[in-house]
Every structure is written in structure tokens, then in C-alpha cells.
Design an enzyme around this catalytic site. Structure first.
Site, PDB file in Angstrom:
ATOM      1  N   ARG A 179      -8.583 -10.426   4.589  1.00 21.96           N
ATOM      2  CA  ARG A 179      -8.381  -8.780   5.227  1.00 21.96           C
ATOM      3  C   ARG A 179      -9.571  -9.101   4.584  1.00 21.96           C
ATOM      4  O   ARG A 179      -9.103  -8.516   3.286  1.00 21.96           O
ATOM      5  CB  ARG A 179      -7.289  -8.329   4.038  1.00 21.96           C
ATOM      6  CG  ARG A 179      -6.907  -6.805   4.440  1.00 21.96           C
ATOM      7  CD  ARG A 179      -5.602  -6.050   4.329  1.00 21.96           C
ATOM      8  NE  ARG A 179      -5.450  -4.744   4.308  1.00 21.96           N
ATOM      9  CZ  ARG A 179      -5.476  -3.839   3.359  1.00 21.96           C
ATOM     10  NH1 ARG A 179      -4.569  -4.919   1.918  1.00 21.96           N
ATOM     11  NH2 ARG A 179      -5.299  -2.862   3.149  1.00 21.96           N
ATOM     12  N   HIS A 197     -10.633   1.558   3.494  1.00 23.36           N
ATOM     13  CA  HIS A 197     -10.455   1.664   2.308  1.00 23.36           C
ATOM     14  C   HIS A 197     -11.013   2.461   0.616  1.00 23.36           C
ATOM     15  O   HIS A 197     -11.590   1.765   0.393  1.00 23.36           O
ATOM     16  CB  HIS A 197     -10.035   0.050   2.162  1.00 23.36           C
ATOM     17  CG  HIS A 197      -8.666  -0.558   0.982  1.00 23.36           C
ATOM     18  ND1 HIS A 197      -8.379  -1.625   1.093  1.00 23.36           N
ATOM     19  CD2 HIS A 197      -9.230  -0.469  -0.925  1.00 23.36           C
ATOM     20  CE1 HIS A 197      -7.893  -1.731   0.104  1.00 23.36           C
ATOM     21  NE2 HIS A 197      -8.051  -0.869  -0.747  1.00 23.36           N
ATOM     22  N   GLU A 204      -3.642   2.839   2.251  1.00 26.07           N
ATOM     23  CA  GLU A 204      -2.589   3.255   1.321  1.00 26.07           C
ATOM     24  C   GLU A 204      -3.092   4.741   0.999  1.00 26.07           C
ATOM     25  O   GLU A 204      -3.604   5.369  -0.200  1.00 26.07           O
ATOM     26  CB  GLU A 204      -2.479   2.863  -0.301  1.00 26.07           C
ATOM     27  CG  GLU A 204      -2.035   1.224  -0.554  1.00 26.07           C
ATOM     28  CD  GLU A 204      -2.114   0.633  -1.917  1.00 26.07           C
ATOM     29  OE1 GLU A 204      -3.132   1.296  -2.865  1.00 26.07           O
ATOM     30  OE2 GLU A 204      -1.714   0.077  -1.779  1.00 26.07           O
ATOM     31  N   ASN A 211       2.086  -2.760   1.636  1.00 30.05           N
ATOM     32  CA  ASN A 211       1.870  -3.220   0.346  1.00 30.05           C
ATOM     33  C   ASN A 211       2.536  -3.531  -0.789  1.00 30.05           C
ATOM     34  O   ASN A 211       2.909  -2.353  -0.898  1.00 30.05           O
ATOM     35  CB  ASN A 211       0.029  -2.321  -0.071  1.00 30.05           C
ATOM     36  CG  ASN A 211      -1.210  -2.252   0.594  1.00 30.05           C
ATOM     37  OD1 ASN A 211      -1.042  -3.251   1.478  1.00 30.05           O
ATOM     38  ND2 ASN A 211      -1.993  -2.018   0.361  1.00 30.05           N
ATOM     39  N   TYR A 262       3.806  -4.311  -4.956  1.00 28.09           N
ATOM     40  CA  TYR A 262       3.147  -4.741  -6.021  1.00 28.09           C
ATOM     41  C   TYR A 262       4.595  -5.132  -7.037  1.00 28.09           C
ATOM     42  O   TYR A 262       4.635  -6.001  -8.064  1.00 28.09           O
ATOM     43  CB  TYR A 262       2.345  -4.115  -6.810  1.00 28.09           C
ATOM     44  CG  TYR A 262       1.193  -4.120  -5.946  1.00 28.09           C
ATOM     45  CD1 TYR A 262       0.128  -4.907  -6.519  1.00 28.09           C
ATOM     46  CD2 TYR A 262       0.725  -3.698  -4.738  1.00 28.09           C
ATOM     47  CE1 TYR A 262      -1.169  -5.678  -5.675  1.00 28.09           C
ATOM     48  CE2 TYR A 262      -1.054  -3.772  -4.851  1.00 28.09           C
ATOM     49  CZ  TYR A 262      -1.494  -4.722  -4.658  1.00 28.09           C
ATOM     50  OH  TYR A 262      -2.861  -4.720  -4.890  1.00 28.09           O
ATOM     51  N   GLU A 292      -1.028  -6.649   0.983  1.00 28.71           N
ATOM     52  CA  GLU A 292      -1.459  -6.647  -0.530  1.00 28.71           C
ATOM     53  C   GLU A 292       0.048  -7.107  -0.839  1.00 28.71           C
ATOM     54  O   GLU A 292       1.198  -6.124  -0.999  1.00 28.71           O
ATOM     55  CB  GLU A 292      -1.717  -5.708  -0.703  1.00 28.71           C
ATOM     56  CG  GLU A 292      -3.205  -5.468  -0.931  1.00 28.71           C
ATOM     57  CD  GLU A 292      -3.810  -3.507  -0.997  1.00 28.71           C
ATOM     58  OE1 GLU A 292      -3.606  -3.563  -2.114  1.00 28.71           O
ATOM     59  OE2 GLU A 292      -4.911  -3.239  -0.721  1.00 28.71           O
TER      60      GLU A 292
HETATM   61  C1  PNW Z   1      -4.027  -0.930  -4.744  1.00 26.92           C
HETATM   62  N1  PNW Z   1      -0.146   2.679  -8.416  1.00 26.92           N
HETATM   63  O1  PNW Z   1      -3.857  -0.222  -5.759  1.00 26.92           O
HETATM   64  C2  PNW Z   1      -5.213  -0.952  -3.583  1.00 26.92           C
HETATM   65  O2  PNW Z   1      -5.577  -1.024  -2.235  1.00 26.92           O
HETATM   66  C3  PNW Z   1      -6.177  -2.319  -4.359  1.00 26.92           C
HETATM   67  O3  PNW Z   1      -7.373  -1.846  -3.454  1.00 26.92           O
HETATM   68  C4  PNW Z   1      -6.265  -2.298  -5.188  1.00 26.92           C
HETATM   69  O4  PNW Z   1      -7.471  -3.658  -6.151  1.00 26.92           O
HETATM   70  C5  PNW Z   1      -4.597  -2.868  -5.610  1.00 26.92           C
HETATM   71  O5  PNW Z   1      -3.440  -2.059  -4.924  1.00 26.92           O
HETATM   72  C6  PNW Z   1      -4.373  -3.366  -7.484  1.00 26.92           C
HETATM   73  O6  PNW Z   1      -4.347  -2.216  -7.579  1.00 26.92           O
HETATM   74  C7  PNW Z   1      -2.696   0.530  -6.057  1.00 26.92           C
HETATM   75  O7  PNW Z   1      -0.902   3.494  -9.206  1.00 26.92           O
HETATM   76  C8  PNW Z   1      -3.828   1.625  -7.153  1.00 26.92           C
HETATM   77  O8  PNW Z   1       0.748   3.167  -7.974  1.00 26.92           O
HETATM   78  C9  PNW Z   1      -2.500   2.460  -8.257  1.00 26.92           C
HETATM   79  C10 PNW Z   1      -1.307   1.841  -7.362  1.00 26.92           C
HETATM   80  C11 PNW Z   1      -0.939   1.126  -6.189  1.00 26.92           C
HETATM   81  C12 PNW Z   1      -1.712   0.519  -6.017  1.00 26.92           C
END
Ligand code: PNW
Length: 480
Positions: free
Chosen positions: A77, A123, A170, A310, A312, A381
Site C-alpha cells: 500500500r 494521503h 484518515e 487503520n 493502532y 495500517e
Molecule cells: C497514521 N493520532 O497517522 C497515518 O496514516 C500515517 O501516515 C502515520 O505515519 C501513522 O499513522 C503513524 O502515526 C496518525 O494522533 C497520526 O492519533 C496521528 C494519530 C493517528 C494516526
């Protein structure tokens, strides 16, 4: 009892984004994006950095593809830089053949290496000319037409070579971080100490609305004129953390969790799958949240062939008393890393917002699947930074057991969501193929399974996690 599994045609690989890896901002006719200009504002990016050098991937496509092969990736991706393809961005502006052909060749090279391209059209790197010309997302009518034109140029150029299209990455980040907190480009905010411009009580909601309609318009264009002959699928990628109540016995905290999910995810998800904005948002924002015309909702509702997810981490959520602030964007809640009992949501990482919690991933997949009638998911992601990684000696840095553990936990949780909860998940691209420009955090925060030596000619070194991901998938993906 057999353990959890993933379907046999499951696709896994790695993800990146143009501005984060390419460098070469002025090569072959590329013009500035809003991130190029944003990085020039003193104080916005850690270390005063920018994407100017990044991983130099514009010149190292062969090296990047070799890494993907070495790691056994099935899918990659990546995103296209709009201002390489149409430098000034608009529908009446010229297409830059050199920029476009760079990506056409890249896709050909990926396919020759047996790797499926998954292409993100946007993006975050909006052509700066469009921001200057009419305020970018804030001018819905102009933006939607220009975005649809750009999408059509790409659909036409790649044809049947690309089977997975992602319209926007996002939109929450583009809208909230770009127009409310001002942490991301274009950096508008009502906080006069951070920016002289903006109205964060209205602009993020207008930006999000424009993005949804532009997404709908591009999907309609693909379905009307390309899908039948090219045979691809198209969807949007939404981000969002899982939420757990700060006090599980307090109904107000439990409600706050739902509200937080709605403000973060359902803002876009409900519009696409249910044809409306969530009631909780309408209640808090009133007419500061735009309304859809009949024509607009016809474009947006039903516009996902798949849900790009996405994900995390998770947070504990505590309700707030009183009235929501006019600039509040998360549903009048407080997000915390420990709960009432003092338990932590997950270990610390280098990213202040990221505390891994694999079970939260499974719970969120189930929550989304229930709310949206069991869509097909591609996890576009998931990954982690590692506290202090940048300061470690190379040898220790390459032995990234913490990241391996993250992927074991998250991939296992996804297999449980599939096997036990019946979630239809068909792919996963880990963030990220390599360390890269981590937006406002510059190069200090690393998310890669490959170490990039920014001071040593951008040389790439595989970390332990690079090969571990394939080994994890081998355990879960069903054999013939
Ligand atoms: C994503 N938050 O971004 C993005 O899609 C990527 O480009 C980035 O590098 C990756 O996650 C890691 O950060 C985020 O503050 C950036 O919650 C910030 C947040 C969440 C996702």
C-alpha cells in the site's frame, strides 16, 4: 479446539505514504503540497525537518521493491503525490506526464515482482496551489470537482493494473489535525497562539464533509466508467482507537466511549454505511455540522466496496460534566492512559498517543462489523513506534522485539475477530515498510520494520520485525 485462523486468500504486506518516503520534492515537475509549505513554518516539525529527503524512495523504487520481496509481502500500500501528477492540482491544470509515468512504471515493477499494488489517492499532501486558490477542503464545490478529475486521471492511467483503490487516508486527521488543533497541514486553528487563521468550531466539519463528498464522487466515477473493465475495488481508509470506560461502573463513561467512537469513526462511517451523521454529533454540533443534500447523500451512502481500517491503539475514556466547548471535536470526553483502578491501557511507545492494546483491535473490528452490517475489511495500517528507539545503537535497534510482540498481538487479535466473531477481514498492511517522515514528529519517531539511516545515505537495514510478520501470518493463514 483448533486455534484462530485467517482465510487462505488473505493478503498481507506493508504500507507507506508519498510525502513520508519519497523525498525529491522538485524532481520531474512536482510542485509543493500543503505539507511542503507547512514544514517551512518554524516550530511546526520536530527538528525543523521536512519530507525533503525522507527515504529518497523516489530514486530507490527498485530497492524498496527488493525489500518487499525479501519480506515476502503480497501487497504494497503506497500513495500517489497529487502534485507530482497534476502539479497545480485543478481540473483545468496540466497533467505532468513525467510524474504520472513514474508511478505507472512503479506499478509495473511491483506487478513484475509479484506484488499487488494498493493505491491511496490521497494521503494528506494536497497540492498547495489548491489551498491557495480556494482554501482546499473548505471550498466543497471546487474541491470535489478537482479531486474527481485527479482520481479519473489515475484510474485511466493505471487501468486494470490496480485492483485496490483507497480514496482518502484518515479524513479525521486531515480535518481535525489540519483545521482544529493545527498540528498538521494546513495548520489552521482558532488558537491564536498557534495560528492567526481558522475557526475550529466550523472548519473541521466543513473539511470532513467535502472529503466525504469527494470520496463519493470518485467512487461513482470508478463504478460508472472503470470498474467493469478494470475489475478493481474502491474504498476509504478510516482511523480510530478503541475506547474502554475509565470507570466501567459509570454509565456516563460507557456512553462517553460510544460518543468518542462516533466522533472519531462514525462521522465518516455512518455517512457511508447508514446515510447520515451520528445523532451524538448533530446534538453537540448543531448546524455547525453540515447537512447532506439528497444528491450528496446519494453519492456517499453505499460508496465503500471495502472498509479500509487503520488502527493502532486504545484509550480509557472519562465523561466530562457541563457543556461541550465550542471547539471540542471528540464528543466532550477526556482520553486517558489509565483507568479508575490505576490499570494502564498498554505500554508506552515513542508516540504520545499510542498505547498498544491488541484486544481493543478485536473489539473494534466487532463493533464496526456489527454497526455496518458486516463489511469486508482491509486493515490498511497497524504498527508501533518504540520508546527511545532512535537513541539505540544500530545493533539493538534492529532487534525490535517490542515491535514483533505488537504484531503477534495485533495479528492474533485479528485472527480471533475473524474466527470467533465472524469479522470478514481479507488483508493487512503493516505500518510501515520503513522508517519515514513521521509528520509533526519529524524523523525522531520510527515506525518501520526497516531502519533507514538518514545520516548515512538513507541506507536500509531490515529489523527483526521485517521477517517476523511473514512468520506470524504463516501460522494463521489457512493452507489449501
Ligand atoms: C497514521 N493520532 O497517522 C497515518 O496514516 C500515517 O501516515 C502515520 O505515519 C501513522 O499513522 C503513524 O502515526 C496518525 O494522533 C497520526 O492519533 C496521528 C494519530 C493517528 C494516526
Amino acid at each position: 479446539m483448533s486455534h484462530s485462523h485467517l482465510p487462505k486468500d488473505f493478503l498481507w504486506g506493508f504500507a507507506t505514504a508519498s510525502y513520508q518516503i519519497e523525498g525529491a520534492p522538485h524532481k520531474d515537475g512536482r510542485a509543493d503540497s500543503i505539507w511542503d509549505t507547512f514544514c517551512r513554518i518554524p516550530g511546526k516539525i520536530a527538528g525543523g525537518e521536512s519530507g525533503e529527503r525522507a527515504c529518497d524512495s523516489y530514486h530507490r523504487t527498485a530497492e524498496d521493491i527488493a525489500l518487499l520481496k525479501q519480506y515476502r509481502a503480497q501487497v504494497y500500500r503506497f500513495s500517489l503525490s497529487w502534485s507530482r501528477i497534476i502539479p497545480l492540482g485543478g481540473r483545468n491544470d496540466p497533467v505532468n506526464e513525467k510524474g504520472l509515468q513514474h508511478y505507472v512504471k512503479f506499478v509495473d515493477d511491483l506487478l513484475a515482482a509479484g506484488i499487488q499494488p494498493m493505491v491511496t489517492l490521497f494521503h494528506w499532501d494536497l497540492p498547495d496551489a489548491l489551498d491557495k486558490r480556494y482554501g482546499g477542503f473548505l471550498n466543497k464545490d471546487e474541491f470535489v470537482k478537482d479531486y474527481e478529475n485527479y482520481a479519473r486521471v489515475c484510474f485511466e492511467a493505471f487501468g486494470s493494473k490496480v485492483k485496490f483503490w483507497i480514496t482518502f487516508n484518515e479524513p479525521w486527521c486531515s480535518s481535525i489535525l489540519g483545521y482544529s488543533t493545527g498540528l498538521f497541514a494546513p495548520g489552521r486553528t482558532s488558537d491564536r497562539s498557534k495560528s492567526a487563521v481558522g475557526d475550529s468550531s466550523t472548519e473541521p466539519w466543513i473539511a470532513g464533509h467535502s472529503i466525504l463528498i469527494a470520496h463519493g464522487a470518485a467512487v461513482k466515477a470508478y463504478r460508472d466508467d472503470f470498474k467493469a473493465k478494470d475489475g478493481g475495488q474502491i474504498g476509504i481508509t478510516l482511523n480510530g482507537d478503541w475506547t474502554e470506560p475509565w470507570d466501567p461502573n459509570d454509565p456516563a463513561d460507557r456512553e462517553a466511549c460510544e460518543r468518542k467512537l462516533e466522533f472519531a469513526i462514525s462521522w465518516f462511517g455512518d455517512a457511508i454505511y447508514l446515510g447520515k451523521y451520528p445523532d451524538s454529533m448533530r446534538k453537540q454540533l448543531g448546524d455547525r455540522l453540515p447537512t447532506f443534500t439528497a444528491e450528496e447523500i446519494a453519492l456517499v451512502q453505499g460508496s465503500n466496496d471495502f472498509y479500509g481500517m487503520n488502527h493502532y491503539c486504545a484509550n480509557y475514556i472519562k465523561h466530562k460534566d457541563g457543556e461541550a466547548d465550542i471547539n471540542d471535536f471528540s464528543g466532550h470526553i477526556q482520553a486517558l492512559y489509565h483507568n479508575k483502578a490505576g490499570e494502564v491501557i498498554g505500554p508506552e511507545t515513542q508516540s504520545f498517543w499510542l498505547h498498544p492494546n491488541p484486544l481493543g483491535f478485536r473489539k473494534l473490528m466487532k463493533w464496526l462489523s456489527d454497526r455496518y452490517g458486516g463489511p469486508t475489511f482491509y486493515v490498511t495500517e497497524s504498527g508501533t513506534s518504540l520508546k527511545g528507539e532512535n537513541d539505540l545503537p544500530l545493533e539493538e535497534l534492529l532487534d525490535d522485539e517490542f515491535r514483533c510482540e505488537y504484531f503477534r498481538g495485533y495479528i492474533g487479535a485479528m485472527a480471533d475477530a475473524h474466527t470467533i466473531d465472524g469479522v470478514d477481514v481479507r488483508g493487512y498492511t503493516a505500518w510501515s515498510l520503513m522508517d519515514n517522515f513521521e509528520w509533526a514528529e519529524g524523523y525522531e519517531t520510527r515506525f518501520g520494520v526497516t531502519y533507514v539511516d538518514y545520516d548515512g545515505d538513507q541506507k536500509r537495514y531490515p529489523k527483526k520485525s521485517a521477517m517476523e510478520i511473514g512468520a506470524i501470518f504463516d501460522k494463521y493463514i489457512e493452507k489449501e
